[in-house]
Structures are given as C-alpha cells and as structure tokens.
Write an enzyme that holds these catalytic residues in place. Structure first.
Site, PDB file in Angstrom:
ATOM      1  N   ASP A   1      -0.195   5.146   1.074  1.00  7.15           N
ATOM      2  CA  ASP A   1      -0.390   5.983   2.130  1.00  7.15           C
ATOM      3  C   ASP A   1      -0.559   5.171   3.321  1.00  7.15           C
ATOM      4  O   ASP A   1      -1.488   4.396   3.323  1.00  7.15           O
ATOM      5  CB  ASP A   1      -1.709   6.867   1.905  1.00  7.15           C
ATOM      6  CG  ASP A   1      -1.591   7.966   0.692  1.00  7.15           C
ATOM      7  OD1 ASP A   1      -1.062   9.071   0.858  1.00  7.15           O
ATOM      8  OD2 ASP A   1      -2.095   7.415  -0.406  1.00  7.15           O
TER       9      ASP A   1
ATOM     10  N   ASP B   1      -2.257  -0.510   5.694  1.00 10.34           N
ATOM     11  CA  ASP B   1      -2.583  -0.070   7.115  1.00 10.34           C
ATOM     12  C   ASP B   1      -4.053   0.159   7.227  1.00 10.34           C
ATOM     13  O   ASP B   1      -4.418   0.171   8.346  1.00 10.34           O
ATOM     14  CB  ASP B   1      -1.927   1.498   7.321  1.00 10.34           C
ATOM     15  CG  ASP B   1      -2.314   2.428   6.379  1.00 10.34           C
ATOM     16  OD1 ASP B   1      -3.130   3.392   7.020  1.00 10.34           O
ATOM     17  OD2 ASP B   1      -2.359   2.179   5.335  1.00 10.34           O
TER      18      ASP B   1
ATOM     19  N   ASP C   1       0.726  -1.133   0.056  1.00 13.20           N
ATOM     20  CA  ASP C   1      -0.115   0.146   0.012  1.00 13.20           C
ATOM     21  C   ASP C   1       0.956   1.271   0.039  1.00 13.20           C
ATOM     22  O   ASP C   1       2.177   1.222   0.181  1.00 13.20           O
ATOM     23  CB  ASP C   1      -0.876  -0.055   1.206  1.00 13.20           C
ATOM     24  CG  ASP C   1      -1.674   1.369   1.441  1.00 13.20           C
ATOM     25  OD1 ASP C   1      -2.228   1.637   0.492  1.00 13.20           O
ATOM     26  OD2 ASP C   1      -1.699   1.834   2.567  1.00 13.20           O
TER      27      ASP C   1
END
Length: 245
Positions: free
Chosen positions: A19, A195, A17
C-alpha cells in the site's frame, strides 16, 4: 536522483511495500488494485532475480495473494509476523491471535462508540483505521493506548491513517533480516522501497548488507533515494522489467 541509478538487478534482491508503493490508498483497503503493467513487471523481475523478490506489508499474506493472484511471491505479512520464504512454501506465523484477545475486546468496545473508526482484525495484529476522518487520529491513539495499558509484550505503531498493535519482537526490519537469512535472498544486496513510517525499520536495517532504501513520497527518511509516488514506482519497475526482458 532516480531509484534505479547504479542498481544491478543481477546481484540484488528486491523488497517492496504494498500500500502506497505498489498501489494507491483507498478508503476501503480491499478496494485497491495493482495495474496490469506493474503486475507483469513484477513477474519479469521475479524471474530475472531468480525468485529474490518479496512483498513486505502490514497486510496478511492471504490478502496479498488475493491482490496478486494468480501469481505468488515471497512475502512478509503483518510486519513480519507472517513469513513465506518462497512462492508456494508454507506461511510461518510467529504469534497467535489469542495473544491479543484483551486488546481485541477493548478496541471493539471503543469502535462501537465511534462509528467513524474501523477495526481490522488480522489475527496476529489489530488495526484502527481512521482514513476519511483524519481528525480522529488523536482519538484512535488514545483508544489504542487505553486498550494496551498494563499489558506487556505488545508493540503499537502509527502508520498512514492507522494505529496498529501486534506482539513485540517483529517489524519490517526484522522481517527483512529473516528473509535475507536464506535462499533466494542470502548473499544478495537488498533494495527496499516503501512509503510509510513502518518502512523506516527496514530502511535502517539495510546498512547490514549495504542495501539501498527508496522512500516513496515525502517526509523524513533513513532511505538514501526517493520516488515521488506510486506512479513513479510503476514507471521504475516497468523500466527495469523492460531492461531485463
């Protein structure tokens, strides 16, 4: 548990991922920056993995390329609505911007009355941002619900200070499967680090290949391993790159 325990990078594919995993969040989404050491590690790992490294993000691939220039990577953008199987290959889009036009009009009108909300138009997805004003989470959700009311074929997802809508049928789990279907990823065991709640789709999909999920940060997760924050991800990638160099 350390994310790199028992991981053999010679046999795996790496999915990251962006961000909250490779870069910290910023109030202005275009103000983020990847640290030079992390960027260098990604390049080393991409080479050692024979290209089997992809960025999987809610951002457009064009935006990812901007942040990672001049290097390019395999990528899934807008949660898989954009796919690039290999660096330099054509970006495939599985939806059209016009599919969201009624929602686009409704959201623009709602944002005009609440200046602290920001509408990001990705073409094939629309995102309401309320970073810096967390008290607007309920307002953003209601505005999105009203905008999609009565419309079929759309999927609404909540993320880190955002509410997003895009055509149904694609998420990060499906994006992972699409990339794993052919070279350079086919036949490898996927490692996925992310996240956000949107990354849980990918974590749950990993069982198809006996893959490894790494949750970045706190919260319930389907991932089996965890790293504390972006800094910990950076240390992990730098350590792995040093081993492979």
């Amino acid at each position: 548990m350390q994310a790199h325990d028992t991981i053999d990078f010679r046999k795996q594919a790496l999915f990251l991922d962006f961000d909250g995993t490779l870069v910290d969040f910023a109030d202005d989404p275009m103000a983020v920056a990847i640290r030079p050491a992390t960027f260098a590690s990604l390049r080393i790992l991409q080479d050692r993995l024979d290209g089997a490294l992809a960025i999987v993000s809610g951002r457009r691939i064009a935006d990812l390329d901007h942040f990672l220039a001049p290097w390019t990577f395999s990528a899934a953008g807008v949660h898989g609505l954009e796919l690039r199987q290999a660096p330099g290959s054509q970006v495939r889009r599985v939806a059209r911007p016009e599919d969201l036009e009624p929602v686009r009009i409704a959201l623009a009108a709602g944002v005009a009355t609440e200046g602290r909300l920001r509408l990001e138009d990705k073409g094939t997805a629309l995102v309401l941002h309320y970073r810096g004003a967390p008290e607007l989470a309920g307002s953003a959700s209601r505005l999105m619900e009203d905008a999609v009311a009565g419309l079929d074929g759309l999927k609404v997802m909540a993320g880190n200070n955002i509410v997003e809508v895009h055509p149904a049928g694609m998420d990060k789990g499906e994006a992972l499967a699409a990339l794993m279907a052919s070279a350079p990823f086919a036949g490898r065991v996927p490692i996925y680090a992310g996240d956000d709640t949107t990354d849980e789709f990918a974590f749950r999909a990993l069982a198809r290949w006996n893959g490894i999920g790494i949750k970045v940060g706190e919260g319930q997760t389907a991932a089996t391993r965890r790293l504390r924050d972006v800094a910990a991800v950076e240390r992990w990638l730098n350590e792995e790159a040093a081993r492979q160099a």
